[in-house]
Write an enzyme that holds these catalytic residues in place. Structure first.
Site, short mmCIF file in Angstrom:
data_model
loop_
_atom_site.label_atom_id
_atom_site.label_comp_id
_atom_site.label_asym_id
_atom_site.label_seq_id
_atom_site.Cartn_x
_atom_site.Cartn_y
_atom_site.Cartn_z
N HIS A 18 0.87 -1.16 -0.05
CA HIS A 18 -0.10 0.11 -0.10
C HIS A 18 0.78 1.05 -0.16
O HIS A 18 0.58 2.06 -0.87
CB HIS A 18 -0.95 -0.08 1.11
CG HIS A 18 -2.13 -1.05 1.30
ND1 HIS A 18 -2.03 -1.96 2.43
CD2 HIS A 18 -2.93 -1.41 0.52
CE1 HIS A 18 -2.77 -2.77 2.08
NE2 HIS A 18 -3.57 -2.29 1.10
N LYS A 42 -17.27 -5.82 7.94
CA LYS A 42 -16.25 -6.35 8.31
C LYS A 42 -15.77 -6.18 9.60
O LYS A 42 -16.18 -5.30 10.39
CB LYS A 42 -14.93 -5.81 7.22
CG LYS A 42 -15.06 -6.46 6.07
CD LYS A 42 -13.56 -5.94 5.15
CE LYS A 42 -13.51 -6.45 3.76
NZ LYS A 42 -12.27 -6.14 3.12
N ARG A 96 -1.13 -6.00 -8.17
CA ARG A 96 0.06 -6.82 -7.61
C ARG A 96 0.40 -7.86 -8.75
O ARG A 96 1.47 -8.15 -8.97
CB ARG A 96 -0.17 -7.52 -6.44
CG ARG A 96 -0.16 -6.66 -5.20
CD ARG A 96 -0.96 -7.26 -3.94
NE ARG A 96 -2.16 -7.69 -4.28
CZ ARG A 96 -2.93 -8.12 -3.41
NH1 ARG A 96 -2.74 -8.14 -2.19
NH2 ARG A 96 -4.16 -8.50 -3.64
N SER A 134 -2.86 -7.90 3.14
CA SER A 134 -3.22 -7.64 4.41
C SER A 134 -4.02 -8.69 5.11
O SER A 134 -3.40 -8.94 6.39
CB SER A 134 -4.35 -6.61 4.70
OG SER A 134 -3.79 -5.11 4.05
#
Ligand code: PNS
Length: 161
Positions: A18, A42, A96, A134
């Site tokens: 990030h 979440k 990514r 993450s």
């Protein structure tokens, strides 16, 4: 032209990946807003304020030159609405690997449908950070594994409590 970009995400916690994207965005855009999503569905490892503080500290410590041009704030609701609210003409996302592309493409097209004036731009995460996520970091930390080298010092401090 003063261009502002919004980099939205969960950042639970912020990783070197990030941070790399934030740095790249700050190299292109005059102002960058890092938008931390308030997602009641979440169950985050770090609460909202911890995530915001961690991102701010990581930016101040590792992107100090760009830091005054980068804002960190929470947002609720649609990313495009928040982009409009902060006057961002661009949404930034990191890629990514090819596996990220499909969902990011869908999100970018959906956001464009909702807000045609807001464009999405992608930065390729630096190769050395491309394996990071993450959720994996959270899992490793939860089982007591070593996440040094995956997270900025600010996030490591927060995880150590
Ligand atoms: O860090 P993440 O979890 O990959 O970020 C996902 C995020 C926050 C960018 C995405 O879930 C999002 O934009 N949520 C806000 C709600 C919204 O705008 N949904 C429509 C997007 S197509």
């Amino acid at each position: 032209m003063t261009a502002r970009a919004l980099y939205p995400g969960s950042f639970d916690p912020i990783t070197f990946g990030h941070l790399d994207v934030i740095g790249r965005a700050a190299g292109v855009f005059e102002r960058v807003t890092v938008g931390v999503l308030i997602n009641p569905r979440k169950n985050p490892m770090l609460n909202l304020q911890e995530r915001i503080d961690t991102i701010r500290e990581a930016i101040d410590e590792q992107l100090s030159e760009s830091s005054p041009r980068i804002d960190v704030a929470a947002f609720d609701g649609l990313t495009v609405d928040y982009a409009r609210q902060v006057g961002a003409g661009f949404i930034v996302r990191g890629l990514r690997a090819v596996s990220d592309f499909e969902s990011e493409l869908q999100m970018a097209h959906t956001n464009r449908k909702l807000a045609p004036e807001v464009d999405t731009v992608f930065f390729m995460t630096a190769l050395e950070h491309a394996y990071l996520s993450s959720s994996l970091v959270k899992e490793i930390a939860a089982f007591g594994g070593d996440v040094t080298g995956m997270l900025p010092a600010a996030a490591l401090r927060r995880l150590e409590g």
